[in-house]
Design an enzyme around this catalytic site. Structure first.
Site, PDB file in Angstrom:
ATOM      1  N   HIS A 146       0.846  -1.195   0.000  1.00 36.08           N
ATOM      2  CA  HIS A 146       0.000   0.000   0.000  1.00 36.08           C
ATOM      3  C   HIS A 146       0.880   1.242   0.000  1.00 36.08           C
ATOM      4  O   HIS A 146       2.102   1.162   0.094  1.00 36.08           O
ATOM      5  CB  HIS A 146      -0.942   0.012   1.214  1.00 36.08           C
ATOM      6  CG  HIS A 146      -0.264  -0.195   2.526  1.00 36.08           C
ATOM      7  ND1 HIS A 146       0.353   0.809   3.208  1.00 36.08           N
ATOM      8  CD2 HIS A 146      -0.094  -1.326   3.272  1.00 36.08           C
ATOM      9  CE1 HIS A 146       0.866   0.333   4.342  1.00 36.08           C
ATOM     10  NE2 HIS A 146       0.617  -0.963   4.393  1.00 36.08           N
TER      11      HIS A 146
ATOM     12  N   HIS B   1      12.320  -5.571   2.061  1.00 34.92           N
ATOM     13  CA  HIS B   1      11.377  -4.556   2.526  1.00 34.92           C
ATOM     14  C   HIS B   1      11.842  -3.870   3.802  1.00 34.92           C
ATOM     15  O   HIS B   1      11.802  -2.636   3.910  1.00 34.92           O
ATOM     16  CB  HIS B   1      10.010  -5.212   2.742  1.00 34.92           C
ATOM     17  CG  HIS B   1       8.911  -4.246   3.029  1.00 34.92           C
ATOM     18  ND1 HIS B   1       8.419  -3.380   2.083  1.00 34.92           N
ATOM     19  CD2 HIS B   1       8.205  -3.998   4.169  1.00 34.92           C
ATOM     20  CE1 HIS B   1       7.446  -2.653   2.610  1.00 34.92           C
ATOM     21  NE2 HIS B   1       7.298  -2.993   3.879  1.00 34.92           N
TER      22      HIS B   1
ATOM     23  N   ASP C 131       6.433  -3.048  11.421  1.00 34.80           N
ATOM     24  CA  ASP C 131       5.294  -2.807  10.546  1.00 34.80           C
ATOM     25  C   ASP C 131       4.412  -4.048  10.507  1.00 34.80           C
ATOM     26  O   ASP C 131       4.501  -4.908  11.388  1.00 34.80           O
ATOM     27  CB  ASP C 131       5.762  -2.383   9.146  1.00 34.80           C
ATOM     28  CG  ASP C 131       6.468  -3.486   8.373  1.00 34.80           C
ATOM     29  OD1 ASP C 131       6.707  -4.581   8.946  1.00 34.80           O
ATOM     30  OD2 ASP C 131       6.787  -3.265   7.183  1.00 34.80           O
TER      31      ASP C 131
ATOM     32  N   GLY D 237       5.351   1.288   9.676  1.00 39.04           N
ATOM     33  CA  GLY D 237       4.079   1.916  10.009  1.00 39.04           C
ATOM     34  C   GLY D 237       3.851   2.111  11.489  1.00 39.04           C
ATOM     35  O   GLY D 237       3.203   3.084  11.899  1.00 39.04           O
TER      36      GLY D 237
ATOM     37  N   ASN E  11       3.000   5.790  15.271  1.00 38.67           N
ATOM     38  CA  ASN E  11       2.274   5.868  16.539  1.00 38.67           C
ATOM     39  C   ASN E  11       3.024   6.833  17.452  1.00 38.67           C
ATOM     40  O   ASN E  11       3.968   6.462  18.147  1.00 38.67           O
ATOM     41  CB  ASN E  11       2.167   4.481  17.173  1.00 38.67           C
ATOM     42  CG  ASN E  11       1.194   4.442  18.333  1.00 38.67           C
ATOM     43  OD1 ASN E  11       1.351   5.165  19.309  1.00 38.67           O
ATOM     44  ND2 ASN E  11       0.184   3.595  18.232  1.00 38.67           N
TER      45      ASN E  11
END
Length: 544
Positions: free
Chosen positions: A11, A124, A147, A286, A290
């Site tokens: 994404h 990745h 992530d 990701g 936070n």
């Protein structure tokens, strides 16, 4: 050496360009396609490439695809394993892997003139790490990546010495803190791989009464890794239908999961600190978006410095993949700014306004015009310079408002069509921040939360979250002189050195990127003033 980085598989597709060790351009495909996150993270969409952002990056540097020395793709299908062997319920993942293997051919078709042999696969999590360590202000640092998933893992812990990476440990799937939080996001009726920040905001309204039960499923080990297995969420709280009302149980479940996430990430960081002895920690993945967890790391991990990649999610792997490949031959320079996207000259902006036949002004100082409107409790759409890389509006594509009016939180959420529990953020001059906010300073990328000083909470209520914190952006007047003048002009009129800043968009849509987007947003939302470069457009005159 010219290296184009590409993120495409999961994404937030994006492209980034590094030339001779310098980050030249970086942009997310959603800003061009106007599809939030570019696409959904489904195997059936894995073939879609960030074609528009890649072409723009090349145009920005005056290059053609044939000029590229390498294209770095932020996933290595050679390292992947079948989903069922990884313990994942993803029956179409083999399609995703096939698309990844075919990426060189797809890219050569999308970018005519590109030699497919120049495409390099970058693992990745190596790409995530390289989006932080080599381009951070710290050539020597510890790096933590967390992530949802990469090829076979969900985590990397390592160390950069003189911008060279040593991987210390990595957590294999199916254990994943990112998937843990995504599952909860979906259970609470939000869109997974998109709305996790809403869960973080909702958590502040709850108490962590389910934390002990969650710790049985999510906890750190003593080897720098963790367990994070699927949680039977429905045994704790019934699922919330999408769009349905939330209740205290939902907030308490969010608070419990947030606490478990923080505890686990903190344990991982402390292990890494003990193992490396480094003073600086850099974060990507990701989970690094936070900001509540990030602040706990800053306060409690033992690291003196914590730096987070502004595009910490998958979009940032485009930059990281390029940095990893470019760093093999060139000395990398620190990332100069998050404003790496598209920009327009004053002449180009004027031409947009003339074509749109919109009445506009060209004030002597547009910063003072905006400050005046804000002091009168107007909402200002602020469009300046190059757009931001990453999910945060940092004074280039922003909605601004008066922080001293408590009702402006509800007002802005109504303008944007957002949930009522979502906070908005304060912008403050870097030299004034410490008297108002307690937390890591400077904080230019809005990736930490700060405690608001007691004597300021009643003065700037619109930006104080229910837990007494604010996710601030500090403004360096040397880097952002126009924003600084606007804040100073507002303070002269109100006595408040803080302005509300939230992203210039409405719910479900990407952040405004080009002048057409700005005009469309201004026309569809109750915004009082649009500041477009040196020009000002007033609602009363444009739509009176």
């Amino acid at each position: 050496m010219h290296v184009l980085g590409i993120n495409a598989l999961f994404h937030d597709p994006a492209a980034a360009l590094i030339t001779d060790g310098t980050v030249v351009a970086a942009a997310e495909e959603e800003r061009f396609s106007r599809r939030k996150h570019g696409k959904r993270p489904l195997p059936f969409s894995a073939w879609e490439l960030p074609e528009q952002s890649a072409r723009w990056c090349l145009r920005q540097a005056g290059l053609t695809p044939s000029d590229l020395d390498a294209v770095a793709y932020s996933y290595d299908p050679g390292l992947a394993r079948p989903a069922e062997r990884l313990g994942l319920d993803d029956p179409w993942d083999h399609l995703r892997q096939q698309y990844a293997r075919e990426a060189p051919g797809f890219l050569a078709e999308a970018l005519p003139g590109l030699d497919p042999a120049k495409v390099r696969f970058v693992p990745h999590h190596i790409a995530h790490a390289a989006s932080a360590g080599p381009v951070s202000p710290y050539p020597d640092c510890a790096v933590l990546v967390l992530d949802g998933r990469g090829e076979c893992g969900s985590h990397l812990a390592g160390r950069y010495v003189n911008r060279e990476l040593t991987v210390l440990t990595a957590q294999r799937l199916p254990d994943s803190l990112g998937l843990f939080y995504e599952d909860l996001t979906q259970h609470l009726g939000f869109l997974r791989s998109s709305d996790e920040f809403k869960v973080m905001a909702l958590a502040s309204y709850g108490t962590p009464r389910f934390a002990e039960r969650l710790r049985a499923h999510v906890h750190a080990d003593d080897r720098g890794g963790f367990t994070a297995r699927p949680v039977p969420w429905a045994e704790l709280v019934p699922p919330r239908p999408a769009g349905g009302a939330w209740n205290q149980d939902h907030a308490d479940l969010a608070a419990s999961a947030q606490l478990c996430l923080e505890e686990t990430v903190l344990a991982l960081a402390r292990w890494l600190r003990a193992r490396t002895g480094e003073d600086a920690l850099v974060l990507a993945g990701g989970v690094a978006l936070n900001c509540v967890a990030n602040t706990r790391l800053w306060r409690e991990s033992g690291f003196a410095h914590v730096w987070v990649q502004p595009a910490a999610g998958d979009a940032g792997t485009a930059l990281g993949a390029a940095a990893h490949v470019a760093g093999e031959k060139d000395t990398l320079e620190p990332m100069p700014t998050a404003a790496l996207g598209r920009g327009w000259s004053d002449a180009e902006l004027r031409a947009w306004l003339e074509r749109a036949a919109v009445p506009y002004e060209e004030p002597a100082d547009v910063a003072e015009t905006a400050a005046e409107a804000l002091a009168a409790d107007g909402i200002v759409a602020w469009f300046q310079g190059r757009s931001e890389y990453g999910p945060r509006a940092l004074g280039h594509r922003s909605l601004l408002a008066h922080p001293g009016r408590a009702a402006n939180l509800e007002r802005l959420n109504a303008v944007k069509g957002r949930e009522e529990f979502r906070p908005v953020a304060p912008m403050v001059l870097a030299e004034r921040a410490a008297e108002i906010f307690d937390g890591p300073l400077p904080s230019p990328h809005m990736l930490f939360v700060h405690d608001v000083a007691a004597d300021w909470k009643a003065r700037i209520p619109a930006v104080v979250h229910v837990d007494g914190t604010a996710r601030i952006q500090t403004v360096d007047r040397a880097r952002e002189p126009l924003v600084a003048r606007m804040i100073e002009g507002f303070e002269r009129r109100t006595g408040l050195p803080v302005v509300v800043n939230t992203s210039l968009n409405t719910a479900g849509r990407p952040m405004v990127d080009d002048p057409r987007d700005a005009l469309e947003c201004f026309g569809s939302a109750p915004v009082d003033l649009l500041v477009l470069g040196p020009f000002a457009i007033r609602r009363g005159k444009a739509f009176g």
